[in-house]
Design a protein around this motif. Sequence first.
Motif, PDB file in Angstrom:
ATOM      1  N   GLY A  65     -33.373  47.604-108.805  1.00 40.00           N
ATOM      2  CA  GLY A  65     -33.001  47.220-107.452  1.00 40.00           C
ATOM      3  C   GLY A  65     -32.037  48.211-106.857  1.00 40.00           C
ATOM      4  N   ASP A  66     -32.006  48.265-105.537  1.00 38.03           N
ATOM      5  CA  ASP A  66     -31.132  49.204-104.834  1.00 38.03           C
ATOM      6  C   ASP A  66     -29.702  48.699-104.832  1.00 38.03           C
ATOM      7  OD1 ASP A  66     -33.303  50.829-104.240  1.00 38.03           O
ATOM      8  OD2 ASP A  66     -33.675  49.825-102.313  1.00 38.03           O
ATOM      9  N   ILE A  67     -28.770  49.628-104.853  1.00 35.45           N
ATOM     10  CA  ILE A  67     -27.365  49.260-104.740  1.00 35.45           C
ATOM     11  C   ILE A  67     -27.145  48.554-103.404  1.00 35.45           C
ATOM     12  CG2 ILE A  67     -26.606  51.434-103.699  1.00 35.45           C
ATOM     13  CD1 ILE A  67     -24.121  51.193-105.610  1.00 35.45           C
ATOM     14  N   GLY A  68     -26.311  47.542-103.407  1.00 35.50           N
ATOM     15  CA  GLY A  68     -26.081  46.753-102.206  1.00 35.50           C
ATOM     16  C   GLY A  68     -27.023  45.578-102.060  1.00 35.50           C
ATOM     17  N   THR A  69     -27.959  45.432-103.018  1.00 29.32           N
ATOM     18  CA  THR A  69     -28.882  44.293-103.014  1.00 29.32           C
ATOM     19  C   THR A  69     -28.791  43.590-104.358  1.00 29.32           C
ATOM     20  OG1 THR A  69     -30.759  45.580-103.872  1.00 29.32           O
ATOM     21  CG2 THR A  69     -30.454  45.507-101.474  1.00 29.32           C
ATOM     22  N   LEU A  70     -29.178  42.339-104.383  1.00 32.47           N
ATOM     23  CA  LEU A  70     -29.140  41.555-105.611  1.00 32.47           C
ATOM     24  C   LEU A  70     -30.020  42.211-106.673  1.00 32.47           C
ATOM     25  CD1 LEU A  70     -27.959  38.763-106.557  1.00 32.47           C
ATOM     26  CD2 LEU A  70     -30.221  37.830-106.057  1.00 32.47           C
ATOM     27  N   PRO A  71     -29.467  42.552-107.837  1.00 34.63           N
ATOM     28  CA  PRO A  71     -30.257  43.253-108.844  1.00 34.63           C
ATOM     29  C   PRO A  71     -31.130  42.303-109.662  1.00 34.63           C
ATOM     30  CG  PRO A  71     -28.052  42.922-109.672  1.00 34.63           C
ATOM     31  CD  PRO A  71     -28.062  42.385-108.257  1.00 34.63           C
ATOM     32  N   THR A  72     -32.178  42.883-110.266  1.00 30.82           N
ATOM     33  CA  THR A  72     -32.924  42.207-111.312  1.00 30.82           C
ATOM     34  C   THR A  72     -32.413  42.736-112.644  1.00 30.82           C
ATOM     35  OG1 THR A  72     -34.889  41.960-109.934  1.00 30.82           O
ATOM     36  CG2 THR A  72     -35.196  41.797-112.308  1.00 30.82           C
ATOM     37  N   VAL A  73     -32.048  41.828-113.531  1.00 28.83           N
ATOM     38  CA  VAL A  73     -31.391  42.209-114.779  1.00 28.83           C
ATOM     39  C   VAL A  73     -32.153  41.596-115.945  1.00 28.83           C
ATOM     40  CG1 VAL A  73     -29.239  42.087-116.109  1.00 28.83           C
ATOM     41  CG2 VAL A  73     -29.160  42.329-113.618  1.00 28.83           C
ATOM     42  N   GLU A  74     -32.489  42.428-116.917  1.00 29.41           N
ATOM     43  CA  GLU A  74     -33.217  41.972-118.094  1.00 29.41           C
ATOM     44  C   GLU A  74     -32.507  42.457-119.359  1.00 29.41           C
ATOM     45  OE1 GLU A  74     -37.770  42.166-117.426  1.00 29.41           O
ATOM     46  OE2 GLU A  74     -36.928  43.851-116.283  1.00 29.41           O
ATOM     47  N   PHE A  75     -32.369  41.552-120.324  1.00 30.18           N
ATOM     48  CA  PHE A  75     -31.827  41.949-121.625  1.00 30.18           C
ATOM     49  C   PHE A  75     -32.251  40.928-122.671  1.00 30.18           C
ATOM     50  CE2 PHE A  75     -28.508  39.518-119.411  1.00 30.18           C
ATOM     51  CZ  PHE A  75     -28.156  38.550-120.338  1.00 30.18           C
ATOM     52  N   ASP A  76     -32.232  41.342-123.922  1.00 32.83           N
ATOM     53  CA  ASP A  76     -32.598  40.477-125.037  1.00 32.83           C
ATOM     54  C   ASP A  76     -31.347  39.796-125.578  1.00 32.83           C
ATOM     55  OD1 ASP A  76     -35.238  41.190-124.833  1.00 32.83           O
ATOM     56  OD2 ASP A  76     -35.113  42.764-126.353  1.00 32.83           O
ATOM     57  N   ALA A  77     -31.219  38.512-125.300  1.00 32.20           N
ATOM     58  CA  ALA A  77     -30.071  37.758-125.803  1.00 32.20           C
ATOM     59  C   ALA A  77     -30.346  37.295-127.236  1.00 32.20           C
ATOM     60  CB  ALA A  77     -29.807  36.557-124.898  1.00 32.20           C
ATOM     61  N   PRO A  78     -29.318  37.162-128.055  1.00 30.87           N
ATOM     62  CA  PRO A  78     -27.907  37.371-127.731  1.00 30.87           C
ATOM     63  C   PRO A  78     -27.511  38.835-127.842  1.00 30.87           C
ATOM     64  CG  PRO A  78     -28.092  36.634-130.002  1.00 30.87           C
ATOM     65  CD  PRO A  78     -29.494  36.635-129.440  1.00 30.87           C
ATOM     66  N   LEU A  79     -26.606  39.263-126.973  1.00 27.22           N
ATOM     67  CA  LEU A  79     -26.012  40.586-127.070  1.00 27.22           C
ATOM     68  C   LEU A  79     -24.720  40.474-127.874  1.00 27.22           C
ATOM     69  CD1 LEU A  79     -26.483  41.965-123.438  1.00 27.22           C
ATOM     70  CD2 LEU A  79     -27.934  42.334-125.441  1.00 27.22           C
ATOM     71  N   GLU A  80     -24.639  41.254-128.932  1.00 28.33           N
ATOM     72  CA  GLU A  80     -23.486  41.170-129.836  1.00 28.33           C
ATOM     73  C   GLU A  80     -22.838  42.548-129.942  1.00 28.33           C
ATOM     74  OE1 GLU A  80     -25.183  39.691-133.417  1.00 28.33           O
ATOM     75  OE2 GLU A  80     -25.465  37.650-132.637  1.00 28.33           O
ATOM     76  N   LEU A  81     -21.531  42.583-129.786  1.00 28.31           N
ATOM     77  CA  LEU A  81     -20.793  43.840-129.888  1.00 28.31           C
ATOM     78  C   LEU A  81     -19.323  43.524-130.102  1.00 28.31           C
ATOM     79  CD1 LEU A  81     -20.575  45.386-126.258  1.00 28.31           C
ATOM     80  CD2 LEU A  81     -20.907  42.975-126.749  1.00 28.31           C
ATOM     81  N   ASP A  82     -18.577  44.522-130.560  1.00 30.26           N
ATOM     82  CA  ASP A  82     -17.164  44.325-130.866  1.00 30.26           C
ATOM     83  C   ASP A  82     -16.246  44.838-129.758  1.00 30.26           C
ATOM     84  OD1 ASP A  82     -17.690  43.206-133.405  1.00 30.26           O
ATOM     85  OD2 ASP A  82     -17.907  45.216-134.275  1.00 30.26           O
ATOM     86  N   GLU A  83     -16.728  45.806-128.967  1.00 33.09           N
ATOM     87  CA  GLU A  83     -15.921  46.379-127.900  1.00 33.09           C
ATOM     88  C   GLU A  83     -16.756  46.471-126.622  1.00 33.09           C
ATOM     89  OE1 GLU A  83     -14.628  50.168-129.297  1.00 33.09           O
ATOM     90  OE2 GLU A  83     -12.987  49.331-130.507  1.00 33.09           O
ATOM     91  N   THR A  84     -16.093  46.372-125.481  1.00 30.10           N
ATOM     92  CA  THR A  84     -16.787  46.481-124.204  1.00 30.10           C
ATOM     93  C   THR A  84     -17.470  47.843-124.084  1.00 30.10           C
ATOM     94  OG1 THR A  84     -15.279  44.960-123.089  1.00 30.10           O
ATOM     95  CG2 THR A  84     -16.468  46.511-121.690  1.00 30.10           C
ATOM     96  N   GLN A  85     -18.693  47.823-123.563  1.00 26.93           N
ATOM     97  CA  GLN A  85     -19.440  49.043-123.274  1.00 26.93           C
ATOM     98  C   GLN A  85     -19.786  49.068-121.787  1.00 26.93           C
ATOM     99  OE1 GLN A  85     -22.827  49.352-125.939  1.00 26.93           O
ATOM    100  NE2 GLN A  85     -21.580  48.964-127.761  1.00 26.93           N
ATOM    101  N   ARG A  86     -19.807  50.282-121.220  1.00 30.16           N
ATOM    102  CA  ARG A  86     -19.993  50.444-119.777  1.00 30.16           C
ATOM    103  C   ARG A  86     -21.032  51.529-119.520  1.00 30.16           C
ATOM    104  NH1 ARG A  86     -17.443  54.074-115.794  1.00 30.16           N
ATOM    105  NH2 ARG A  86     -16.679  55.193-117.634  1.00 30.16           N
ATOM    106  N   THR A  87     -22.104  51.166-118.797  1.00 29.31           N
ATOM    107  CA  THR A  87     -23.154  52.125-118.452  1.00 29.31           C
ATOM    108  C   THR A  87     -23.299  52.186-116.940  1.00 29.31           C
ATOM    109  OG1 THR A  87     -24.397  51.780-120.503  1.00 29.31           O
ATOM    110  CG2 THR A  87     -25.615  52.651-118.613  1.00 29.31           C
ATOM    111  N   VAL A  88     -23.161  53.386-116.367  1.00 29.51           N
ATOM    112  CA  VAL A  88     -23.363  53.571-114.942  1.00 29.51           C
ATOM    113  C   VAL A  88     -24.860  53.661-114.672  1.00 29.51           C
ATOM    114  CG1 VAL A  88     -22.921  55.041-112.947  1.00 29.51           C
ATOM    115  CG2 VAL A  88     -21.133  54.704-114.667  1.00 29.51           C
ATOM    116  N   VAL A  89     -25.375  52.719-113.906  1.00 26.25           N
ATOM    117  CA  VAL A  89     -26.812  52.637-113.621  1.00 26.25           C
ATOM    118  C   VAL A  89     -27.181  53.550-112.456  1.00 26.25           C
ATOM    119  CG1 VAL A  89     -28.695  51.063-113.004  1.00 26.25           C
ATOM    120  CG2 VAL A  89     -26.813  50.262-114.463  1.00 26.25           C
ATOM    121  N   ILE A  90     -26.410  53.479-111.373  1.00 27.24           N
ATOM    122  CA  ILE A  90     -26.563  54.348-110.208  1.00 27.24           C
ATOM    123  C   ILE A  90     -25.190  54.944-109.940  1.00 27.24           C
ATOM    124  CG2 ILE A  90     -27.133  54.481-107.757  1.00 27.24           C
ATOM    125  CD1 ILE A  90     -28.815  51.925-108.130  1.00 27.24           C
TER     126      ILE A  90
END
Length: 336
Positions: A65-90
């Motif tokens: 989806g375009d920035i400024g519009t409601l995104p479509t988000v898909e992921f396989d739950a459960p997401l498990e991790l020990d520290e926050t991760q950050r990915t810039v999409v746009i």
Amino acid sequence: MGRPAPHPRSSVVPRFLPALTVAALAVALVGCAADSEPAPTDTSTPDARECTASGPVSDSVKVTGDIGTLPTVEFDAPLELDETQRTVVIEGDGEPTPYGSVVTVDYSFYNGTTGEAIESTNFTEGEQAVFVVDETKLLSGLLKTVECTPVGSRVTGVVPAADAFGDDGLEDYGISGGDSLVFVVDIVDAVTRAWGDPQEAPAGFPTVELDESGAPSVTIPDDFTLPTTSQSAVLIKGDGAEVAATDSVYIQYYGLDAETGEVFDQTWDGAPYGGSASGFITGFTNALVGQTVGSQFIVVIPPAEGYGEAGGDNTSQLAGKTLIFVVDVLAAVPTV
């Protein structure tokens, strides 16, 4: 990854949510930060704080989806991790969001353990959420998601419970203790100081000088006459919306005693202040309401419109004092 999600793996915010509901969650995202007391952090240089890195978990979240519009988000739950991760999409072309800034964002918010959509802003101009990027004022994982991200970007943050709502969860929003979170955030703006056109103060007003960060210093004329009613002047004229009495505002301020020049309070050595535009002393509120966002103004407030005259039951340390404030208006959020 891991066991199959108990709910559909394509997590899409199903509806536009009432502004009141979003505001209530915003309080939770801000309020929970107060439970921790982080060690002081040196922010005197750009390298003083580390930016949160991407990782395999945040990279695995598919956002379209375009920035400024409601995104479509898909992921396989459960997401498990020990520290926050950050990915810039746009990636936007603005400056990186600095620590201590007032940031305006749109966001979608998901339970990373169950796959359920939790909340979203409306992705409508003028209805975004506003936060202070400060460890004492914002949920740790959300802070790590937005800090360092260039303005104009869309970013995904995947946050473990330790950087979210911990073992307590937030049951009103379907978050159990130990749940991870997923944020998809559009960084609309991030500001630390006033902007706009410089204005000349009237003759006889105290002189204001700014350092490289925008922090003011004030020189009071030797022949300065203390006023009997509040006097104010715009020093920088911003181009934002006018502040209403019912707004929540985010400001930088610098306060000093008009007689001694002693600084009694300021935000420049900490983080911008957020609160009701009508929640200040009378002279301050009267000067603030009607200012445009982005502006800087100076106001001189006598005791009658400040903390009152000293004596009797008035034990305020500022009672009887004429006060000077230099104020940067960084954001105003309608509440009605």
